[in-house]
Motif scaffolding. Structure first.
Motif, PDB file in Angstrom:
ATOM      1  N   ASN A   1       0.733  -1.369  -0.008  1.00  0.00           N
ATOM      2  CA  ASN A   1       0.061   0.013  -0.092  1.00  0.00           C
ATOM      3  C   ASN A   1       0.843   1.421   0.044  1.00  0.00           C
ATOM      4  O   ASN A   1       0.236   2.370   0.395  1.00  0.00           O
ATOM      5  CB  ASN A   1      -1.055   0.033   1.173  1.00  0.00           C
ATOM      6  CG  ASN A   1      -2.389  -0.665   0.642  1.00  0.00           C
ATOM      7  OD1 ASN A   1      -3.017  -0.154  -0.242  1.00  0.00           O
ATOM      8  ND2 ASN A   1      -2.963  -1.729   1.462  1.00  0.00           N
TER       9      ASN A   1
ATOM     10  N   SER B   1     -16.422   0.369  -1.328  1.00  0.00           N
ATOM     11  CA  SER B   1     -17.180  -0.811  -2.051  1.00  0.00           C
ATOM     12  C   SER B   1     -18.636  -1.021  -1.310  1.00  0.00           C
ATOM     13  O   SER B   1     -18.836  -0.837  -0.211  1.00  0.00           O
ATOM     14  CB  SER B   1     -16.459  -1.913  -2.233  1.00  0.00           C
ATOM     15  OG  SER B   1     -16.911  -3.000  -1.281  1.00  0.00           O
TER      16      SER B   1
ATOM     17  N   ASN C   1     -10.764  -8.119   8.836  1.00  0.00           N
ATOM     18  CA  ASN C   1      -9.627  -7.668   8.219  1.00  0.00           C
ATOM     19  C   ASN C   1      -8.461  -6.851   8.907  1.00  0.00           C
ATOM     20  O   ASN C   1      -8.025  -6.169   8.324  1.00  0.00           O
ATOM     21  CB  ASN C   1     -10.003  -7.313   6.900  1.00  0.00           C
ATOM     22  CG  ASN C   1     -11.029  -7.874   6.263  1.00  0.00           C
ATOM     23  OD1 ASN C   1     -10.598  -9.140   5.729  1.00  0.00           O
ATOM     24  ND2 ASN C   1     -12.132  -7.297   5.738  1.00  0.00           N
TER      25      ASN C   1
ATOM     26  N   HIS D   1      -0.940  -9.003   5.041  1.00  0.00           N
ATOM     27  CA  HIS D   1      -1.725 -10.224   5.307  1.00  0.00           C
ATOM     28  C   HIS D   1      -0.832 -11.298   5.870  1.00  0.00           C
ATOM     29  O   HIS D   1      -0.065 -12.121   5.174  1.00  0.00           O
ATOM     30  CB  HIS D   1      -2.450 -11.059   4.138  1.00  0.00           C
ATOM     31  CG  HIS D   1      -3.712 -10.244   3.965  1.00  0.00           C
ATOM     32  ND1 HIS D   1      -4.700 -10.704   2.854  1.00  0.00           N
ATOM     33  CD2 HIS D   1      -4.317  -9.224   4.518  1.00  0.00           C
ATOM     34  CE1 HIS D   1      -5.615  -9.770   2.951  1.00  0.00           C
ATOM     35  NE2 HIS D   1      -5.527  -9.213   3.791  1.00  0.00           N
TER      36      HIS D   1
ATOM     37  N   THR E   1      -5.722  -2.904  -6.112  1.00  0.00           N
ATOM     38  CA  THR E   1      -5.733  -3.704  -4.882  1.00  0.00           C
ATOM     39  C   THR E   1      -4.263  -3.927  -4.233  1.00  0.00           C
ATOM     40  O   THR E   1      -3.294  -4.129  -5.019  1.00  0.00           O
ATOM     41  CB  THR E   1      -6.449  -4.922  -4.858  1.00  0.00           C
ATOM     42  OG1 THR E   1      -5.785  -5.554  -6.112  1.00  0.00           O
ATOM     43  CG2 THR E   1      -7.806  -4.788  -5.347  1.00  0.00           C
ATOM     44  N   ALA E   2      -4.279  -4.534  -3.100  1.00  0.00           N
ATOM     45  CA  ALA E   2      -2.895  -4.914  -2.529  1.00  0.00           C
ATOM     46  C   ALA E   2      -2.847  -5.943  -3.100  1.00  0.00           C
ATOM     47  O   ALA E   2      -1.440  -6.374  -3.521  1.00  0.00           O
ATOM     48  CB  ALA E   2      -3.093  -4.954  -0.939  1.00  0.00           C
TER      49      ALA E   2
ATOM     50  N   LYS F   1      -5.145   6.765  -3.478  1.00  0.00           N
ATOM     51  CA  LYS F   1      -4.317   5.898  -4.517  1.00  0.00           C
ATOM     52  C   LYS F   1      -4.126   6.623  -5.762  1.00  0.00           C
ATOM     53  O   LYS F   1      -3.366   6.061  -6.544  1.00  0.00           O
ATOM     54  CB  LYS F   1      -4.913   4.662  -4.635  1.00  0.00           C
ATOM     55  CG  LYS F   1      -5.006   3.692  -3.261  1.00  0.00           C
ATOM     56  CD  LYS F   1      -5.669   2.245  -3.594  1.00  0.00           C
ATOM     57  CE  LYS F   1      -5.735   1.423  -2.620  1.00  0.00           C
ATOM     58  NZ  LYS F   1      -6.266   0.001  -2.840  1.00  0.00           N
TER      59      LYS F   1
ATOM     60  N   ALA G   1      -9.616  -6.048  -8.925  1.00  0.00           N
ATOM     61  CA  ALA G   1     -10.277  -6.141  -7.579  1.00  0.00           C
ATOM     62  C   ALA G   1     -11.298  -7.301  -7.931  1.00  0.00           C
ATOM     63  O   ALA G   1     -12.604  -7.207  -8.062  1.00  0.00           O
ATOM     64  CB  ALA G   1     -11.049  -4.934  -7.142  1.00  0.00           C
TER      65      ALA G   1
ATOM     66  N   ASN H   1     -12.454  -9.806  -6.247  1.00  0.00           N
ATOM     67  CA  ASN H   1     -13.331  -9.925  -5.129  1.00  0.00           C
ATOM     68  C   ASN H   1     -14.499  -9.245  -5.141  1.00  0.00           C
ATOM     69  O   ASN H   1     -15.486  -9.416  -4.483  1.00  0.00           O
ATOM     70  CB  ASN H   1     -12.498  -9.762  -3.778  1.00  0.00           C
ATOM     71  CG  ASN H   1     -11.703  -8.515  -3.495  1.00  0.00           C
ATOM     72  OD1 ASN H   1     -11.119  -8.303  -4.708  1.00  0.00           O
ATOM     73  ND2 ASN H   1     -11.824  -7.738  -2.495  1.00  0.00           N
TER      74      ASN H   1
ATOM     75  N   GLU I   1     -19.958  -6.643  -8.239  1.00  0.00           N
ATOM     76  CA  GLU I   1     -20.294  -5.159  -8.327  1.00  0.00           C
ATOM     77  C   GLU I   1     -19.796  -4.469  -9.363  1.00  0.00           C
ATOM     78  O   GLU I   1     -20.558  -3.779 -10.132  1.00  0.00           O
ATOM     79  CB  GLU I   1     -19.624  -4.757  -6.959  1.00  0.00           C
ATOM     80  CG  GLU I   1     -19.988  -3.448  -6.596  1.00  0.00           C
ATOM     81  CD  GLU I   1     -19.264  -2.698  -5.268  1.00  0.00           C
ATOM     82  OE1 GLU I   1     -19.109  -3.583  -4.411  1.00  0.00           O
ATOM     83  OE2 GLU I   1     -19.128  -1.532  -5.255  1.00  0.00           O
TER      84      GLU I   1
HETATM   85  P1  JHZ Z   1      -9.812  -4.644  -1.861  1.00  0.00           P
HETATM   86  C1  JHZ Z   1      -6.904  -4.174   1.330  1.00  0.00           C
HETATM   87  O1  JHZ Z   1      -6.591  -5.179   0.310  1.00  0.00           O
HETATM   88  C2  JHZ Z   1      -5.958  -4.202   2.372  1.00  0.00           C
HETATM   89  P2  JHZ Z   1      -6.891  -4.949  -1.080  1.00  0.00           P
HETATM   90  C3  JHZ Z   1      -5.997  -4.722   3.411  1.00  0.00           C
HETATM   91  N1  JHZ Z   1      -4.840  -5.342   3.981  1.00  0.00           N
HETATM   92  C4  JHZ Z   1      -7.058  -5.762   3.437  1.00  0.00           C
HETATM   93  O2  JHZ Z   1      -7.147  -6.893   4.336  1.00  0.00           O
HETATM   94  C5  JHZ Z   1      -8.313  -5.722   2.686  1.00  0.00           C
HETATM   95  O3  JHZ Z   1      -8.328  -4.519   1.881  1.00  0.00           O
HETATM   96  C6  JHZ Z   1      -9.516  -5.869   3.384  1.00  0.00           C
HETATM   97  C7  JHZ Z   1     -11.159  -0.195  -5.761  1.00  0.00           C
HETATM   98  N2  JHZ Z   1     -12.504  -0.293  -6.154  1.00  0.00           N
HETATM   99  O4  JHZ Z   1     -10.849  -4.253  -1.077  1.00  0.00           O
HETATM  100  C8  JHZ Z   1     -11.404   0.217  -4.360  1.00  0.00           C
HETATM  101  C9  JHZ Z   1     -12.946   0.484  -7.319  1.00  0.00           C
HETATM  102  O5  JHZ Z   1     -12.185   1.600  -7.814  1.00  0.00           O
HETATM  103  O6  JHZ Z   1     -10.107  -5.716  -2.774  1.00  0.00           O
HETATM  104  C10 JHZ Z   1     -10.074  -0.389  -3.758  1.00  0.00           C
HETATM  105  O7  JHZ Z   1      -8.648   0.252  -4.106  1.00  0.00           O
HETATM  106  N3  JHZ Z   1     -14.225   0.600  -7.680  1.00  0.00           N
HETATM  107  C11 JHZ Z   1      -6.472  -3.811   4.550  1.00  0.00           C
HETATM  108  O8  JHZ Z   1      -6.556  -3.668  -1.655  1.00  0.00           O
HETATM  109  C12 JHZ Z   1     -10.039  -1.781  -4.386  1.00  0.00           C
HETATM  110  O9  JHZ Z   1     -10.554  -1.610  -5.685  1.00  0.00           O
HETATM  111  C13 JHZ Z   1     -14.985  -0.539  -7.176  1.00  0.00           C
HETATM  112  O10 JHZ Z   1     -16.024  -0.362  -7.999  1.00  0.00           O
HETATM  113  O11 JHZ Z   1      -6.523  -6.209  -1.697  1.00  0.00           O
HETATM  114  C14 JHZ Z   1     -10.626  -3.033  -3.713  1.00  0.00           C
HETATM  115  O12 JHZ Z   1      -9.442  -3.209  -2.868  1.00  0.00           O
HETATM  116  C15 JHZ Z   1     -14.843  -1.206  -6.448  1.00  0.00           C
HETATM  117  C16 JHZ Z   1     -15.686  -2.222  -5.614  1.00  0.00           C
HETATM  118  C17 JHZ Z   1     -13.593  -1.137  -5.762  1.00  0.00           C
HETATM  119  O13 JHZ Z   1      -8.701  -4.647  -0.934  1.00  0.00           O
END
Ligand code: JHZ
Length: 395
Positions: free
Chosen positions: A14, A67, A156, A204, A307-308, A334, A364, A366, A370
């Motif tokens: 990050n 999200s 998390n 993690h 994402t991370a 970011k 992303a 996951n 969405e």
């Molecule tokens: P997201 C982070 O991991 C870091 P990351 C941390 N270590 C952890 O454990 C998890 O979260 C919970 C963007 N996005 O949640 C937003 C859009 O742009 O998978 C975020 O930057 N448009 C604390 O970084 C990223 O994607 C959208 O429509 O792997 C999602 O990051 C959506 C839905 C997301 O966590």
């Protein structure tokens, strides 16, 4: 801890860079990302940890409220907590920007958030927030000021703290006699099933299984009385925990059932992790192949969701700005910055940015549901996504 996976040298997931950092002689910090299994405790963990203050500082960019899926998940859980447990005082460890706590009455909550830029958000909204790391000295301070903390919640976050003995000791210290602890983190079984090796990175430190959680908490006379499996973050487990002495709550049969599934999956056996490692190495080859075939056709690829996890994948597969033109993301801290390691530029999300892209790498993954719903037009007009989960493919 026996090593089973080597994801190479990785930057801190990050730590986004600004333009002047790219020219700086001061190098980005890298660490060797290796993952191991402890046959005794059944814990799966990264082997070289980075000190917390280097990761969770006053510039931490990740915001859980970015999200809709997470906002909805927290809303649903809050309703359930209020109805089922009727807590007097809730303590949240790792409250981030308040996406869960905002569903509760300010007088009934305490937030713990060491990232000062995030702690200030909940503080400004009037939530009592401790901008400190969760440990025994903070637990002592909290105990001297607040009585009857009957619900502790953490999503998390616990997987991000190296010293788990200090974590559970501190929880046990402040939790009331009949209090409930709810923790939520990515599920190891889902991570292995989906070949989601990108769940491993500096933050993690652990990816938990039920069996490992049970082994960890029994020392503190705590036990899991229920477990819920969630779709969030690529498959998570929500553990409901109580003191062993609390016999008002019965153990739900889900716990035994889940444990049986984990054992059937051989989550407690090293051979499972060797199989996983082989799948990860094959996945790397396939993903590189997909990208190079597309690039040979001179097609434009962008990334969605910086994402991370995508930092891990891209650095492991040596995919950089020569392959992916830029990423789009909604997170303010970011955007207009460069991704760690690969230095791919992150642009502020705008629908029009998708127009000229032929392919989008789904960082992303996951939030696939969405995002696919939001980007229906891109898909309808022939646009394609690339995802490495569960297998590298074009969707
Ligand atoms: P997201 C982070 O991991 C870091 P990351 C941390 N270590 C952890 O454990 C998890 O979260 C919970 C963007 N996005 O949640 C937003 C859009 O742009 O998978 C975020 O930057 N448009 C604390 O970084 C990223 O994607 C959208 O429509 O792997 C999602 O990051 C959506 C839905 C997301 O966590």
């Amino acid at each position: 801890m026996k090593k089973f996976l080597d994801l190479g040298m990785q930057p801190l997931a990050n730590k986004y860079l600004v333009k002047k950092d790219l020219k700086s002689t001061k190098r980005e910090q890298f660490y060797h990302l290796e993952v191991g299994f402890d046959a005794k405790s059944k814990l799966v963990s990264i082997m070289n940890t980075v000190p917390s203050p280097k990761m969770f500082d006053n510039k931490y960019p990740y915001r859980s409220s970015m999200s809709l899926t997470m906002r909805n998940s927290f809303k649903k859980l809050s309703k359930y907590i209020k109805k089922k447990f009727k807590p007097n005082l809730i303590l949240e460890i790792g409250s981030n920007d308040g996406s869960l706590i905002k569903n509760f009455d300010k007088k009934k909550t305490l937030c713990i958030e060491p990232c000062k830029n995030l702690a200030i958000i909940t503080k400004k909204k009037g939530y009592r927030t401790y901008a400190e790391y969760w440990n025994i000295s903070l637990a002592n301070k909290i105990k001297s000021k607040h009585k009857n903390i009957d619900l502790i919640y953490s999503a998390n976050t616990l997987s991000h703290i190296a010293n788990l003995n200090s974590v559970f000791k501190s929880i046990s210290h402040v939790l009331s006699k009949n209090g409930i602890l709810i923790i939520e983190d990515p599920s190891l079984m889902e991570c292995l099933k989906k070949n989601a090796y990108d769940q491993f990175y500096n933050e993690h430190i652990y990816v938990f299984s039920l069996i490992a959680i049970q082994n960890l908490i029994k020392k503190y006379n705590l036990e899991v009385f229920n477990i819920e499996t969630l779709k969030t973050h690529g498959g998570s487990n929500r553990y409901f925990i109580k003191r062993k002495l609390n016999d008002k709550i019965k153990i739900n049969k889900n716990v035994k059932k889940h444990l049986k599934e984990e054992l059937k999956f051989k989550i407690d056996k090293f051979e499972t992790y060797i199989k996983f490692k082989k799948k990860v190495e094959a996945s790397k080859k396939k993903l590189i192949n997909i990208f190079s075939k597309i690039k040979k056709k001179n097609k434009k690829i962008i990334g969605y969701g910086s994402t991370a996890k995508s930092v891990t994948v891209l650095n492991y597969c040596n995919i950089d700005e020569d392959t992916i033109d830029f990423f789009i993301d909604t997170t303010p801290d970011k955007t207009n910055k460069y991704m760690p390691g690969t230095h791919i530029y992150v642009k502020k999300y705008k629908k029009s940015l998708l127009k000229n892209a032929d392919y989008i790498f789904l960082g992303a993954w996951n939030f696939k549901k969405e995002i696919f719903k939001k980007e229906k037009k891109f898909l309808q007009s022939g646009g394609k996504f690339i995802s490495h989960i569960p297998k590298p493919s074009i969707i």
